[in-house]
Scaffold this motif. Sequence first.
Motif, PDB file in Angstrom:
ATOM      1  N   UNK A  46      64.315   1.971  56.188  1.00 53.85           N
ATOM      2  CA  UNK A  46      65.725   2.428  55.169  1.00 53.85           C
ATOM      3  C   UNK A  46      67.506   1.782  55.220  1.00 53.85           C
ATOM      4  N   UNK A  47      67.534   1.484  56.441  1.00 49.04           N
ATOM      5  CA  UNK A  47      69.092   0.584  56.240  1.00 49.04           C
ATOM      6  C   UNK A  47      68.371  -0.709  55.576  1.00 49.04           C
ATOM      7  N   UNK A  48      67.282  -1.336  55.794  1.00 44.06           N
ATOM      8  CA  UNK A  48      67.281  -2.571  54.762  1.00 44.06           C
ATOM      9  C   UNK A  48      67.926  -2.275  52.957  1.00 44.06           C
ATOM     10  N   UNK A  49      67.553  -0.920  52.769  1.00 48.64           N
ATOM     11  CA  UNK A  49      67.044  -0.810  51.340  1.00 48.64           C
ATOM     12  C   UNK A  49      69.229   0.116  51.443  1.00 48.64           C
ATOM     13  N   UNK A  50      69.953  -0.143  52.249  1.00 51.11           N
ATOM     14  CA  UNK A  50      71.033   0.934  52.526  1.00 51.11           C
ATOM     15  C   UNK A  50      70.997   2.113  52.164  1.00 51.11           C
ATOM     16  N   UNK A  51      69.659   2.490  53.218  1.00 52.16           N
ATOM     17  CA  UNK A  51      69.843   4.829  52.539  1.00 52.16           C
ATOM     18  C   UNK A  51      69.798   5.003  54.375  1.00 52.16           C
ATOM     19  N   UNK A  52      70.904   5.917  54.617  1.00 61.90           N
ATOM     20  CA  UNK A  52      71.687   6.385  55.615  1.00 61.90           C
ATOM     21  C   UNK A  52      70.069   7.173  56.264  1.00 61.90           C
ATOM     22  N   UNK A  53      70.449   7.299  57.122  1.00 64.35           N
ATOM     23  CA  UNK A  53      69.369   8.057  58.136  1.00 64.35           C
ATOM     24  C   UNK A  53      69.456   9.459  58.616  1.00 64.35           C
ATOM     25  N   UNK A  54      69.094  10.303  58.126  1.00 65.20           N
ATOM     26  CA  UNK A  54      68.698  11.810  58.520  1.00 65.20           C
ATOM     27  C   UNK A  54      68.676  11.489  59.230  1.00 65.20           C
ATOM     28  N   UNK A  55      68.922  12.252  60.442  1.00 67.01           N
ATOM     29  CA  UNK A  55      68.075  12.843  61.908  1.00 67.01           C
ATOM     30  C   UNK A  55      67.277  13.582  61.968  1.00 67.01           C
ATOM     31  N   UNK A  56      67.551  14.859  60.466  1.00 67.22           N
ATOM     32  CA  UNK A  56      66.858  16.566  60.517  1.00 67.22           C
ATOM     33  C   UNK A  56      65.233  15.736  59.853  1.00 67.22           C
ATOM     34  N   UNK A  57      65.551  14.497  59.300  1.00 64.65           N
ATOM     35  CA  UNK A  57      63.746  13.900  58.499  1.00 64.65           C
ATOM     36  C   UNK A  57      63.091  13.693  59.413  1.00 64.65           C
ATOM     37  N   UNK A  58      63.163  13.219  61.018  1.00 67.40           N
ATOM     38  CA  UNK A  58      62.337  13.190  62.376  1.00 67.40           C
ATOM     39  C   UNK A  58      61.984  13.838  62.947  1.00 67.40           C
ATOM     40  N   UNK A  59      60.890  14.498  62.322  1.00 66.28           N
ATOM     41  CA  UNK A  59      60.639  15.157  62.931  1.00 66.28           C
ATOM     42  C   UNK A  59      58.648  14.792  64.233  1.00 66.28           C
TER      43      UNK A  59
ATOM     44  N   UNK B 199      61.136   4.850  44.141  1.00 62.16           N
ATOM     45  CA  UNK B 199      61.926   5.437  43.640  1.00 62.16           C
ATOM     46  C   UNK B 199      61.691   6.776  44.925  1.00 62.16           C
ATOM     47  N   UNK B 200      61.157   6.877  45.642  1.00 62.25           N
ATOM     48  CA  UNK B 200      61.210   7.880  47.012  1.00 62.25           C
ATOM     49  C   UNK B 200      62.527   7.231  47.496  1.00 62.25           C
ATOM     50  N   UNK B 201      62.941   8.631  48.285  1.00 61.54           N
ATOM     51  CA  UNK B 201      64.653   8.217  48.926  1.00 61.54           C
ATOM     52  C   UNK B 201      64.180   8.919  50.396  1.00 61.54           C
ATOM     53  N   UNK B 202      64.398   9.954  49.614  1.00 64.92           N
ATOM     54  CA  UNK B 202      64.612  11.159  51.153  1.00 64.92           C
ATOM     55  C   UNK B 202      63.171  11.636  51.510  1.00 64.92           C
ATOM     56  N   UNK B 203      62.300  10.123  52.902  1.00 64.55           N
ATOM     57  CA  UNK B 203      61.594   9.742  53.506  1.00 64.55           C
ATOM     58  C   UNK B 203      61.308  10.945  54.501  1.00 64.55           C
ATOM     59  N   UNK B 204      60.428  11.887  55.156  1.00 67.57           N
ATOM     60  CA  UNK B 204      59.992  12.293  56.238  1.00 67.57           C
ATOM     61  C   UNK B 204      59.620  10.938  57.219  1.00 67.57           C
ATOM     62  N   UNK B 205      59.872  11.334  58.317  1.00 68.57           N
ATOM     63  CA  UNK B 205      59.319  10.803  59.056  1.00 68.57           C
ATOM     64  C   UNK B 205      58.115  11.771  60.498  1.00 68.57           C
ATOM     65  N   UNK B 206      56.915  11.659  59.721  1.00 76.80           N
ATOM     66  CA  UNK B 206      56.016  13.093  60.949  1.00 76.80           C
ATOM     67  C   UNK B 206      55.855  11.809  62.294  1.00 76.80           C
ATOM     68  N   UNK B 207      56.682  11.731  63.317  1.00 73.78           N
ATOM     69  CA  UNK B 207      56.282  10.892  63.477  1.00 73.78           C
ATOM     70  C   UNK B 207      56.151  10.820  65.166  1.00 73.78           C
ATOM     71  N   UNK B 208      55.227   9.874  66.104  1.00 73.28           N
ATOM     72  CA  UNK B 208      54.142   9.989  66.964  1.00 73.28           C
ATOM     73  C   UNK B 208      54.921  10.729  68.315  1.00 73.28           C
ATOM     74  N   UNK B 209      54.400  11.391  69.210  1.00 75.19           N
ATOM     75  CA  UNK B 209      54.978  11.346  70.905  1.00 75.19           C
ATOM     76  C   UNK B 209      55.974  10.020  70.990  1.00 75.19           C
ATOM     77  N   UNK B 210      57.063  11.222  71.492  1.00 76.52           N
ATOM     78  CA  UNK B 210      58.326   9.300  71.949  1.00 76.52           C
ATOM     79  C   UNK B 210      57.826   8.592  72.968  1.00 76.52           C
TER      80      UNK B 210
END
Lengths: 345, 345
Positions: free
Chosen positions: B208-221, B181-192
């Motif tokens: 996210x795509x698979x569940x039809x959730x739009x990707x918010x680039x601000x949530x990827x850090x 039931x979580x939907x605004x999921x942040x990704x704490x990413x590693x070195x690119x």
Amino acid sequence: MKIEQATIKDIARELNVSSSTVSRALKDYPGISDETKRKVKELAKKLNYRPNAIALSLRKSRSFTIGVIIPEVVHFFFSTVISGIEEVAYSRGYNVILTQTNEKLDREQSSIDTMLSNQIDGFLVSYSKETKDFNHFSRLLDQGYPIVFFDRVPEIPNAINVMVDDYQGAFDAVSHLITQGYSRIVHLAGPKNLKISQERERGYRDALKNYGIAIDEDLIVECPIGTSDEGQKITKSLLDNLKQTPDAFFGNNDMAAVGAMLACKAAGLRVPEDVGIVGFSNWQFCSMIEPSLSSVAQPGFNMGAKATEMLLDIIEKKVNPEEVKEALTLETELLVRKSSVRLKG
Amino acid sequence: MKIEQATIKDIARELNVSSSTVSRALKDYPGISDETKRKVKELAKKLNYRPNAIALSLRKSRSFTIGVIIPEVVHFFFSTVISGIEEVAYSRGYNVILTQTNEKLDREQSSIDTMLSNQIDGFLVSYSKETKDFNHFSRLLDQGYPIVFFDRVPEIPNAINVMVDDYQGAFDAVSHLITQGYSRIVHLAGPKNLKISQERERGYRDALKNYGIAIDEDLIVECPIGTSDEGQKITKSLLDNLKQTPDAFFGNNDMAAVGAMLACKAAGLRVPEDVGIVGFSNWQFCSMIEPSLSSVAQPGFNMGAKATEMLLDIIEKKVNPEEVKEALTLETELLVRKSSVRLKG
DNA sequence: TTTTTTATTGCAATCGTTTGCGTCAACGTT
DNA sequence: AACGTTGACGCAAACGATTGCAATAAAAAA
């Protein structure tokens, strides 16, 4: 398939000189003309010449390699020690070959054997929990092999030991608990055959004595394995069975201490209000849990570095092992966090 | 001072035979009389003869040693990998020489150099965060040195890679969060520049795509360092600055995830009720914190073991490196704990 | 008795590098 | 012209183990 490395002979052949000349030219020995030196060095660079360390070892009867024998890499403390060892060995031009015993005596034995076969220059050892007899080490010492023991050190003559002041660390930890108003303090002790366990227990006892608190032998429990599961189970059974519930836990190690914390919480006790907890080793997770775990920090990196320096000094005869009588003892530092503080500062 | 090891020559001299005879007798070659064999073996045992591995290496142009290059031993995952490596190498009669790069490229370079000097039979490598160019490895491969990369693998032709299925692991973790039931999921990413980071991020995006959730680039850090402190700071600033507060965190690694957990708690958010958290690597502390941290477990020991087996197979020519086309990918396992479960099962 | 076979062992080179000592030519001195 | 110096380099042994090729003696065959 594999492209052969260029050797001194290759350079010699190409330049129509002898290998001796090449060897000397590369090392800037006197008696070689500048012209020849130039040509040799130039070709060496071109062929990407790299001295064959194996041949050198054979010639010099030295391998510039030290052997490290430890119980487990996965142990946080040991992994920091390794870093210290590596750092010093590396900077002084030595390689490190590493084996873990997984706390098995036979592994310890066979590691020593293969290291001897590999003409290791010296040993850095922290022995296994299974090791109760030190003849295999005494024999090495008698044969003149340089050995420095660290952390888990044996009590044999002539052994050179680097350790932390486990006694003082434990003493400080328990004293801290007492001044925070805890008095029925459990000691989750380590394996009895390890000197570090004995020392920590001695520090525990002396701290209590120092504050005039009678020692209750029921509060001293051995945790032979040292996992948080074990600590949890033991703590649970203590809480269930002791007539008078304890109000603090001093863990021989952080895992046991965390186990105690979990068991206390599960029993509805609040940390630090109802129960104070202090661990030993300062694993990374200490500051990541809630409440954060007070712990006695051991200078792992420093211990590895110091032990290696001593070993290399002996190997390079900068120091006579006979003269290094006393063991080197490093200071611990009690890191007070939330798990043991119930008085306002 | 040091007592000399007995050599074949010593045995030969004492028995008035040649070194060849001794050598052959020790190996039970045909053509040596039983009597001689007996005497040789007897004396060898008495003198505690141990073959000189250095001399053997020189003769055979092989050292029976493999070099391991890793970023850090203190990293839980890597320490488990080391155990796997050690286990296999040991059982197949090889030594392991180990160096950490501490994430430095120049360390990586010079480690390779000293290992080459030491006539290493092959390399096991997980490269440093600083490494963005793989020429030094390609060159080795071209020269015919066996190399197996693990975990952090480069994208160069002919490289043999052993890795975990980072994509699937991340995909599973994020899918799990979504089904909770979580939907605004942040990704704490590693070195690119690390492929593992890219793969984990890809898994995150695809879930996210698979569940039809739009990707918010601000949530990827990006969390370049990967410590809990860093994770904590980044999370705090996210919580402070995002218009819409996130309700879950998927950490590229456990440290970052713990940092997120601490920051959330400090901000008054409940885990898992308000915020779900999943980490990656399954450090020991995952089950020791509260709430216990869900995490994607990587088979570290297994990875070390597999990588070593492949390397040794190549070294011993049991396998042709040309034929090992595909990378070996090991499965991850999502360990669901309390930090990410808010639905009754 | 002579020749052939067999059993058992030794010689010497090899791996790559170092190093004490010898060599040899060019130069300077008287 | 005879001698000593000096500069620049090569020879060969050594580190410890392995191994193809002899070698030697004893046993078997002729």
